[in-house]
Enzyme design. Structure first.
Site, PDB file in Angstrom:
ATOM      1  CG  ASN A   1      -5.393  -0.500   5.844  1.00  0.00           C
ATOM      2  OD1 ASN A   1      -6.045  -0.078   6.785  1.00  0.00           O
ATOM      3  ND2 ASN A   1      -4.995   0.278   4.843  1.00  0.00           N
TER       4      ASN A   1
ATOM      5  CD1 TRP B   1     -11.589   9.856   2.376  1.00  0.00           C
ATOM      6  CD2 TRP B   1     -12.907   8.466   1.227  1.00  0.00           C
ATOM      7  NE1 TRP B   1     -11.619   8.656   3.051  1.00  0.00           N
ATOM      8  CE2 TRP B   1     -12.421   7.778   2.366  1.00  0.00           C
ATOM      9  CE3 TRP B   1     -13.758   7.782   0.355  1.00  0.00           C
ATOM     10  CZ2 TRP B   1     -12.757   6.450   2.652  1.00  0.00           C
ATOM     11  CZ3 TRP B   1     -14.096   6.459   0.636  1.00  0.00           C
ATOM     12  CH2 TRP B   1     -13.598   5.802   1.772  1.00  0.00           C
TER      13      TRP B   1
ATOM     14  CE  LYS C   1      -6.068   2.664   8.722  1.00  0.00           C
ATOM     15  NZ  LYS C   1      -5.611   2.865   7.324  1.00  0.00           N
TER      16      LYS C   1
ATOM     17  CD  GLU D   1      -7.784   5.442   5.798  1.00  0.00           C
ATOM     18  OE1 GLU D   1      -7.751   6.451   5.088  1.00  0.00           O
ATOM     19  OE2 GLU D   1      -6.823   4.666   5.927  1.00  0.00           O
TER      20      GLU D   1
ATOM     21  CD  GLU E   1      -3.116   0.751   2.164  1.00  0.00           C
ATOM     22  OE1 GLU E   1      -3.424  -0.429   2.417  1.00  0.00           O
ATOM     23  OE2 GLU E   1      -3.673   1.729   2.679  1.00  0.00           O
TER      24      GLU E   1
ATOM     25  CD  GLU F   1      -0.881   8.052   0.841  1.00  0.00           C
ATOM     26  OE1 GLU F   1      -0.284   7.677   1.870  1.00  0.00           O
ATOM     27  OE2 GLU F   1      -2.117   8.041   0.727  1.00  0.00           O
TER      28      GLU F   1
ATOM     29  CG  ASP G   1      -3.064  10.683   5.188  1.00  0.00           C
ATOM     30  OD1 ASP G   1      -2.069  10.223   5.755  1.00  0.00           O
ATOM     31  OD2 ASP G   1      -3.768  10.021   4.403  1.00  0.00           O
TER      32      ASP G   1
END
Lengths: 738, 738
Positions: free
Chosen positions: B224, B577, B301, B305, B181, B427, B399
């Site tokens: 995640n 978002w 986490k 999300e 990711e 990212e 973020d």
């Protein structure tokens, strides 16, 4: 702990010194370590004259100068004046010496062939590397360097070499998101996201490796195709790769998705007889050639495993292929149309089986045998394809198994050029962890006589055009390359890439010779080492057949990922995705009856071929269970019952792996630490997997045979339920997964 | 064509000679190329004495001997008898000299610190590399080698160094199928499928690189999380990695999925207050420690999300974290609980917006500002966590943006240790193609004063425990490493890995010093080169802020893949978002009002901090649009209107990239051909992307400002519709895609 610590230190050392991480493949060109050979080479090579006026010749010249300087530890440059013991390389256009030489001697070298010859010209002893074309010179340079890297004498050389097959192509099953279908060595080396702006040096190193073994075509994308590939956004990326490959003599091919006119331009149909569709493809092909003037053409998988195709519109494979052929013909492009189709008929005959458990024995075998599909689909269309269409046929009638008989299509298509398709990536051959040298598998197929045109019509002679006088010829290998540092994951996977290229150029080379020269270039010229590892390599494929699928068994691997044994699987969505469909074990015996008493797949072969297999008592035992359902107590040639023979084969397969381990362990001092440890670890994994295969298969088949595993063999250390319980949700090689 | 041909030849040459493919990172240790320095080193190092009795010391010794031999081109071995000008390395347990030295001088080195010191002992001039622990010696060796590789004088050394932060951890967001990711450098270097049988040499090289910059923890798996990670099948794979890392002083951590008791063992709940659940985790943790005695602990986490967590069962973050903490405490394991949560409240406050178009300005800003979520969720639980829990807080409240103010949690948790989490993988920072040196970003955050405990309570001092007297301290970086040959894709990505490790050890190091030493080790000690590239590096982050998100703008990247600009997006599934949620451009102005007139996010900071930002007229302009909705014609400090200033910033960002290109082009002769070309190509891509950002953002914002782009600037070469039409279905870094 202590042992581990030593491993650390060894590995640490190799970081600091010259790391043998496998990236250099067989193109290492380290200084010749044998003083006598080094002396011979130094005495016989005083200089180089190499005029270059093109990118290809520039590459060939740099390659020769750099590698020779490194091999001989002596600085070479391109010299204006020729002296004694010079290498002179070039074409008649770039070298007066070559021109003279070609006038005096008559060579038929075609567009890609070359000569390497020691000759006295004008009183000077020269080594000539000569060709009609620039790319021929590059091939000649690599051949000459191969002589040196394998310590051949260069005092008297007389080699004239031309490729036996025109199109020698590596097929990449690489997706645009960089996953590789059936890839076990990382992700795709094509970084589509960064193209065209960023040219990874690996693209150049890849092209160089391809050229070094004579591969002249690359299919960049997966046959399970993505229409986006044909959008102009991606075509400029393809062009960037083509520009890199061009000077290495490599053409680029793409895999058009049959539905692209709908997907990209919202046409209402992709019917190959629709004028708008035909026009769309003509324009698309013209666009491609506007970017890439030497574009090679298309490889198409249509109406197979969910891919759209002409049958979607009730048209034939010929209709589909010819549509592409017509679009490509003005540009001299070709269509490679895959014969790997098994959709329509099987779906029809098995639709009763639905999603649930399949009763394989209840199949209408005569109509449903997947082994017959390709022949049934294509034989009727022989002669119906355009001249620039080749049908690409997998070596066997099922799917790249450890052993299959050759596909009956070879020998059956007298008016349609056939390519043979081999799979280098080891989808069914132990994937990234098993040492399996595939040249014997390739050779077994290529040397088999199809009797297509009488005795001597081997698959090789069909494919190279000798038997049927094809005007186009081709051979394809499904790539085993990924972005791992050593390209192929398993260090010995490199040998399969190498072997494919060498056999594509000259299928008369023996497996032994290929193993020999690969080992010398990749590892060491020490004869003790080479002889020992050659034995490992040459027996490795038979070893794997023994512990996976002996005596003609096939396709009993885990469903979908094809990792490990799963002969018990009987609930896959389609009948012919189930191992039980293929082995058909029952209380009486095991095997797929493909004689006249069964599916009569055997009837697709020439009568001379049938004779080798049709009688259960004389059938070549390597294919016994492929063609016959055989009783458990059937007497084999060894005198053992079938069951005992099966046990014998599975156990001897494991024994052979253990022998490979022992042999390798003894070779520690001949191999750099890094690759020694790497292969040692992988052989240990292979041994575990071989035991797993043996135990799982025998315990499962035993539930039918009801016969004991002979007492002198080691007992399985788990029961059948354990083996059935194993799950591998992240096994690599499947689309979205890696 | 000619230019291409030259590129080929250069690249070809680098194949044959020593390839600078970036694999060696900053650990190159080539022979010192400056004769004066080389002479000094040779004159001052006559031998080595290094007794080793452990894997860690064995590694340290091999590293010192190998690298010194290579740097000085002089063979070193471990010597029994000490002579003048010897290096003596070890601990008081392995070296009498070190024991004497430590008795004479009083160092407070803790468990990881080291001393490097030139001392005359017993009449011999020695260089001591000494520590209390084996790992301290290894760190000391790397520091000493760093001195040599950066050409520091070693005539008189007196270094005592201990890490300011205890847990210095790299977080890998790597999935079990090897996708990463937000990974832009290939796939995961963890080959789970081949573990534990096959130990990729890369694991060792990785551990070595980590140790060389003092990183002592690795979170192997994505936050995640996947429950399979905790099955025994995977734990033996984790153990294999832990065994490799252990001698390099690196602990392994995992990411437990909160629902694992349900997923793995079919428990009915994962409620952290349920006794069966607590017991399940205790047993699972005991099992992990039975495999890996020095296992580090968990990174979690939860309830963010889509991840399950304690709130799923109406429990608190403290309940969840404490459950893990109780299971880990007997083994001295820690819990790192992430504060990156923004699920519950925002979902509630924005549920009216559904799937369709979001009217961002209609949001109930006071309750819904995502920037406030972490503080709101965690502040109430200060003091409620077990002693072995750390809360891991991203540097900024949103973020990992190009620029954010520091998270208001720093300074707000007086009884709970906070870790800071930085993102090395780019990212939001241009991903694999943009040269952005992140040390200035890390430093900007670390050096900011939170006023938590009065003036001087910088984020660094909060994190290192100085301000709040935390008994555990930690810092985390999200890895930018993949299996590409050079680890990080962009050659300058390595600098961010390096900088993170160095700052984790000592946050007082300046960005300039880190850039300086990284460049010297990775490229060259030539001062002209170092000075020029240092300028590029030090300005690179500000440059990127200018062409992406100047003046406090944030989160206006393409949805999901975050590749490229997309400030117009207003239809993503959740309000926060959507870029429009963050920039709030309208006919009046642009920016997110976070003062008391808006969401009052500013109220989460200490009053001294608020003062810097609360008044639109005095607000630090770097954060202007972060805290204020500002009129297009607002007068900036430069005298320009906001609109003109925005244009100025975007254009100057592009100009700076062009300057970087020119500067790099002038450095050709100082850099190996391979990396020179690589960076040159990437800078060209970066320039294109900077122009794309500038044009797309200004054209879009212009639809609100209705003001012209000043005439002296080059005009955008596409219109807004073109930029809006761009699609990137295979942009890397998103789960299934690569």
């Amino acid at each position: 702990m202590k042992e581990k610590y030593f491993v650390f230190c060894f590995l640490l050392i190799s970081v600091a010194s010259h790391a043998e991480d496998g990236y250099r493949l067989w193109l290492r060109y380290d200084k010749i370590d044998d003083p006598i050979t080094l002396k011979e080479y130094r005495n016989n090579i005083e200089g180089i004259q190499f005029n270059s006026n093109s990118p290809t010749l520039g590459i060939a010249k740099q390659e020769l100068i750099n590698d020779l300087s490194s091999l001989l530890d002596k600085k070479f440059t391109d010299q204006k004046t020729i002296a004694d013991k010079f290498i002179v390389a070039g074409t008649p256009l770039t070298s007066a010496i070559v021109k003279t030489f070609f006038s005096a001697y008559n060579y038929n070298l075609g567009k890609e062939g070359f000569v390497i010859s020691t000759k006295n010209i004008n009183g000077k002893n020269l080594i000539l590397i000569a060709a009609n074309s620039d790319i021929g010179v590059l091939y000649g340079v690599f051949e000459f360097l191969r002589l040196l890297q394998t310590h051949q004498s260069i005092k008297k050389i007389s080699i004239a070499s031309i490729p036996k097959i025109q199109n020698r192509i590596l097929d990449h099953w690489d997706n645009l998101n960089r996953t590789i279908e059936r890839g076990y060595a990382g992700i795709s080396i094509w970084n589509w996201h960064l193209l065209p702006g960023y040219i990874d040096k690996r693209y150049i190193d890849y092209a160089r490796a391809e050229a070094s073994v004579g591969i002249n075509g690359v299919v960049l994308t997966n046959v399970n195709a993505n229409s986006l590939t044909l959008t102009s956004e991606y075509l400029i990326k393809v062009k960037a790769l083509a520009d890199v490959f061009h000077p290495y003599g490599i053409k680029v091919y793409l895999t058009p998705r049959f539905s692209a006119p709908i997907d990209i331009s919202k046409l209402k149909t992709a019917d190959p007889l629709d004028a708008d569709v035909q026009n769309w493809w003509k324009q698309k092909v013209d666009e491609i050639y506007s970017y890439i003037p030497d574009f090679g053409g298309f490889l198409v998988k249509a109406n197979s495993e969910g891919q759209p195709g002409p049958q979607t519109y009730n048209r034939t494979h010929a209709d589909g292929a010819n549509m592409f052929a017509d679009a490509l013909a003005p540009h001299n492009g070709i269509v490679m149309w895959r014969a790997f189709v098994y959709d329509v008929r099987v779906q029809k005959s098995t639709e009763n089986f639905g999603e649930g458990k399949v009763d394989a024995n209840a199949l209408t075998i005569a109509s449903a045998d997947r082994a017959k599909q390709a022949y049934n689909e294509f034989k009727p269309f022989d002669g119906k394809f355009r001249k620039n269409v080749l049908i690409q046929v997998k070596n066997g009638p099922i799917d790249f198994q450890p052993r299959e008989p050759f596909s009956p299509l070879f020998g059956a298509m007298h008016q349609t050029p056939l390519m043979v398709e081999f799979q280098l990536t080891q989808e069914y051959l132990g994937q990234a962890t098993n040492l399996v040298f595939e040249a014997p598998l390739f050779k077994e197929c290529l040397e088999t006589d199809t009797y297509a045109d009488g005795k001597g019509s081997t698959v090789a002679k069909v494919v190279d055009g000798t038997t049927e006088n094809y005007s186009i010829t081709g051979i394809a290998g499904v790539s085993n390359i990924g972005n791992e540092r050593n390209w192929t994951g398993h260090p010995f996977g490199q040998a399969n890439w190498y072997a494919f290229g060498r056999l594509a150029w000259d299928h008369d080379l023996s497996s032994e010779q290929i193993a020999d020269e690969w080992l010398r270039q990749t590892f060491s010229n020490d004869t003790y080492f080479v002889d020992a590892v050659k034995k490992i390599m040459l027996m490795s494929r038979e070893t794997m057949v023994n512990y996976m699928t002996p005596l003609g068994l096939h396709h009993i691997m885990g469903t979908s990922h094809h990792y490990g044994p799963a002969p018990w699987i009987d609930n896959a969505g389609r009948a012919d995705w189930n191992p039980v469909y293929y082995h058909r074990a029952d209380l009486i015996g095991i095997g797929f009856e493909r004689t006249k008493n069964g599916s009569d797949a055997i009837g697709q072969y020439a009568s001379e071929v049938q004779k080798q297999w049709e009688d259960i008592n004389t059938c070549d035992e390597r294919f016994l269970l492929w063609f016959h359902h055989v009783a458990w107590n059937f007497k084999m040639k060894s005198g053992r019952t079938l069951w005992d023979e099966l046990c014998y084969k599975y156990y001897s397969g494991v024994d052979s792996v253990r022998w490979m381990q022992k042999t390798w362990d003894d070779l520690k001092k001949y191999v750099d630490e890094e690759r020694f440890e790497q292969v040692k670890m992988l052989l240990a994994v292979q041994e575990k997997e071989a035991v797993w295969w043996r135990n799982a298969c025998l315990l499962y088949f035993q539930t039918f045979s009801k016969m004991p595993i002979p007492a002198n063999y080691e007992k399985p250390d788990h029961d059948l339920e354990y083996y059935k319980s194993l799950k591998f949700p992240y096994a690599p090689g499947i689309g979205g997964n890696l």
